[in-house]
Design a protein around this motif. Structure first.
Motif, PDB file in Angstrom:
ATOM      1  N   TYR A 189       0.824  -1.203   0.000  1.00  0.00           N
ATOM      2  CA  TYR A 189       0.000   0.000   0.000  1.00  0.00           C
ATOM      3  C   TYR A 189       0.862   1.259   0.000  1.00  0.00           C
ATOM      4  O   TYR A 189       2.052   1.224   0.289  1.00  0.00           O
ATOM      5  CB  TYR A 189      -0.955   0.004   1.198  1.00  0.00           C
ATOM      6  N   ILE A 190       0.197   2.344  -0.360  1.00  0.00           N
ATOM      7  CA  ILE A 190       0.830   3.653  -0.343  1.00  0.00           C
ATOM      8  C   ILE A 190       0.009   4.522   0.602  1.00  0.00           C
ATOM      9  O   ILE A 190      -1.195   4.314   0.753  1.00  0.00           O
ATOM     10  CB  ILE A 190       0.902   4.243  -1.770  1.00  0.00           C
ATOM     11  N   VAL A 191       0.648   5.456   1.285  1.00  0.00           N
ATOM     12  CA  VAL A 191      -0.044   6.354   2.201  1.00  0.00           C
ATOM     13  C   VAL A 191      -0.013   7.746   1.574  1.00  0.00           C
ATOM     14  O   VAL A 191       1.063   8.256   1.239  1.00  0.00           O
ATOM     15  CB  VAL A 191       0.622   6.364   3.595  1.00  0.00           C
ATOM     16  N   ASP A 192      -1.205   8.350   1.399  1.00  0.00           N
ATOM     17  CA  ASP A 192      -1.252   9.668   0.764  1.00  0.00           C
ATOM     18  C   ASP A 192      -0.937  10.776   1.764  1.00  0.00           C
ATOM     19  O   ASP A 192      -0.682  10.512   2.947  1.00  0.00           O
ATOM     20  CB  ASP A 192      -2.587   9.890   0.035  1.00  0.00           C
ATOM     21  N   GLU A 193      -0.964  12.026   1.281  1.00  0.00           N
ATOM     22  CA  GLU A 193      -0.582  13.172   2.115  1.00  0.00           C
ATOM     23  C   GLU A 193      -1.546  13.391   3.278  1.00  0.00           C
ATOM     24  O   GLU A 193      -1.200  14.054   4.258  1.00  0.00           O
ATOM     25  CB  GLU A 193      -0.452  14.452   1.265  1.00  0.00           C
ATOM     26  N   HIS A 214      -3.824   3.391   0.701  1.00  0.00           N
ATOM     27  CA  HIS A 214      -4.437   2.934  -0.539  1.00  0.00           C
ATOM     28  C   HIS A 214      -3.796   1.603  -0.912  1.00  0.00           C
ATOM     29  O   HIS A 214      -2.600   1.547  -1.185  1.00  0.00           O
ATOM     30  CB  HIS A 214      -4.236   3.959  -1.661  1.00  0.00           C
ATOM     31  N   ILE A 215      -4.603   0.545  -0.911  1.00  0.00           N
ATOM     32  CA  ILE A 215      -4.093  -0.802  -1.164  1.00  0.00           C
ATOM     33  C   ILE A 215      -3.801  -0.981  -2.655  1.00  0.00           C
ATOM     34  O   ILE A 215      -4.644  -0.737  -3.506  1.00  0.00           O
ATOM     35  CB  ILE A 215      -5.105  -1.871  -0.707  1.00  0.00           C
ATOM     36  N   VAL A 216      -2.586  -1.423  -2.943  1.00  0.00           N
ATOM     37  CA  VAL A 216      -2.149  -1.678  -4.310  1.00  0.00           C
ATOM     38  C   VAL A 216      -2.242  -3.166  -4.624  1.00  0.00           C
ATOM     39  O   VAL A 216      -2.601  -3.561  -5.726  1.00  0.00           O
ATOM     40  CB  VAL A 216      -0.697  -1.169  -4.513  1.00  0.00           C
ATOM     41  N   THR A 246      16.043   1.392  -6.326  1.00  0.00           N
ATOM     42  CA  THR A 246      15.639   2.722  -5.865  1.00  0.00           C
ATOM     43  C   THR A 246      14.764   2.616  -4.617  1.00  0.00           C
ATOM     44  O   THR A 246      14.196   1.558  -4.336  1.00  0.00           O
ATOM     45  CB  THR A 246      14.845   3.444  -6.979  1.00  0.00           C
ATOM     46  N   PRO A 247      14.615   3.721  -3.876  1.00  0.00           N
ATOM     47  CA  PRO A 247      13.720   3.681  -2.712  1.00  0.00           C
ATOM     48  C   PRO A 247      12.279   3.374  -3.137  1.00  0.00           C
ATOM     49  O   PRO A 247      11.814   3.858  -4.170  1.00  0.00           O
ATOM     50  CB  PRO A 247      13.825   5.093  -2.128  1.00  0.00           C
ATOM     51  N   SER A 248      11.608   2.606  -2.338  1.00  0.00           N
ATOM     52  CA  SER A 248      10.222   2.239  -2.617  1.00  0.00           C
ATOM     53  C   SER A 248       9.279   3.374  -2.220  1.00  0.00           C
ATOM     54  O   SER A 248       9.541   4.095  -1.264  1.00  0.00           O
ATOM     55  CB  SER A 248       9.848   0.974  -1.841  1.00  0.00           C
ATOM     56  N   VAL A 249       8.190   3.501  -2.950  1.00  0.00           N
ATOM     57  CA  VAL A 249       7.136   4.435  -2.554  1.00  0.00           C
ATOM     58  C   VAL A 249       6.068   3.689  -1.750  1.00  0.00           C
ATOM     59  O   VAL A 249       5.141   4.299  -1.237  1.00  0.00           O
ATOM     60  CB  VAL A 249       6.484   5.151  -3.770  1.00  0.00           C
ATOM     61  N   TYR A 250       6.198   2.374  -1.654  1.00  0.00           N
ATOM     62  CA  TYR A 250       5.200   1.524  -1.009  1.00  0.00           C
ATOM     63  C   TYR A 250       5.669   0.999   0.335  1.00  0.00           C
ATOM     64  O   TYR A 250       6.860   0.888   0.607  1.00  0.00           O
ATOM     65  CB  TYR A 250       4.885   0.305  -1.884  1.00  0.00           C
ATOM     66  N   ASN A 251       4.676   0.623   1.126  1.00  0.00           N
ATOM     67  CA  ASN A 251       4.884  -0.203   2.309  1.00  0.00           C
ATOM     68  C   ASN A 251       4.364  -1.590   1.949  1.00  0.00           C
ATOM     69  O   ASN A 251       3.317  -1.718   1.311  1.00  0.00           O
ATOM     70  CB  ASN A 251       4.085   0.329   3.505  1.00  0.00           C
ATOM     71  N   VAL A 252       5.092  -2.617   2.358  1.00  0.00           N
ATOM     72  CA  VAL A 252       4.637  -3.995   2.206  1.00  0.00           C
ATOM     73  C   VAL A 252       4.771  -4.623   3.584  1.00  0.00           C
ATOM     74  O   VAL A 252       5.873  -4.659   4.147  1.00  0.00           O
ATOM     75  CB  VAL A 252       5.478  -4.776   1.167  1.00  0.00           C
TER      76      VAL A 252
END
Length: 194
Positions: free
Chosen positions: A61-65, A70-72, A91-97
């Protein structure tokens, strides 16, 4: 735990693994565990390992501002989890897993996966077939999210991923579908009434 992966691999190849190929697979995979809510990858860090889920479930998922998740992707046994772009590019991830349940998994580095692609034909066949399936699934999901109403999105989700519908709570499924939890409740009520 690697034996679970060897069994999984059989579905992608008609030729049996040699003793040498099995040894390479045992060397490449690192058995690991995550407790519920423990991270495999955190946003801002590179994804060093991809995970094959042996037992348990995970989410990406990604966390917005505003701090909203938001589940991917959702995953259960015999699914792969990680940030592929970060894993490939370093590269650095934009996601949390993280683990949604206590999870047993097999980890593989990018370098080990590249070696297996060269030396283990069954692993190469698996990767090609999974890439094709993943592309089809992503195309379906994109089309559904831009052109389908919530009712149709949920119906397709249930048809395509019944195992996910059984394992994950409503708020995560709603997020995955890009709808609110209230909308999902309404859709489920309407389905039950039909």
């Amino acid at each position: 735990m690697v034996e679970a992966f060897l069994e999984y691999l059989k579905q992608f190849s008609t030729s049996p693994l040699s003793i040498e190929e099995k040894a390479l697979l045992h060397q490449a995979f690192i058995p690991s565990r995550l407790r519920k809510r423990q991270y495999l990858v955190q946003a801002g860090e590179p994804c060093r390992n991809f995970a094959f889920i042996v037992k348990g479930s995970m989410r990406q998922y990604i966390v917005d501002e505003k701090g909203i998740e938001h589940i991917v992707q959702l995953g259960v046994e015999d699914w792969w989890m990680g940030d592929r772009e970060s894993w490939v590019k370093g590269t650095p991830s934009v996601y949390n897993v993280d683990a949604w349940e206590d999870t047993q998994m097999l980890l593989i580095t990018r370098q080990s996966a590249l070696e297996l692609l060269k030396k283990v034909p069954a692993f190469n066949e698996m990767t090609c077939q999974l890439d094709e399936r993943n592309n089809i699934a992503n195309q379906r999901r994109l089309t559904s999210s831009i052109s389908s109403q919530a009712e149709k999105r949920y119906a397709e989700f249930i048809d395509w991923y019944p195992e996910l519908a059984e394992r994950f709570p409503q708020h995560l499924i709603a997020s995955y579908l890009g709808i609110t939890k209230d909308t999902l409740s309404r859709v489920k009520r309407q389905r039950m009434q039909k």
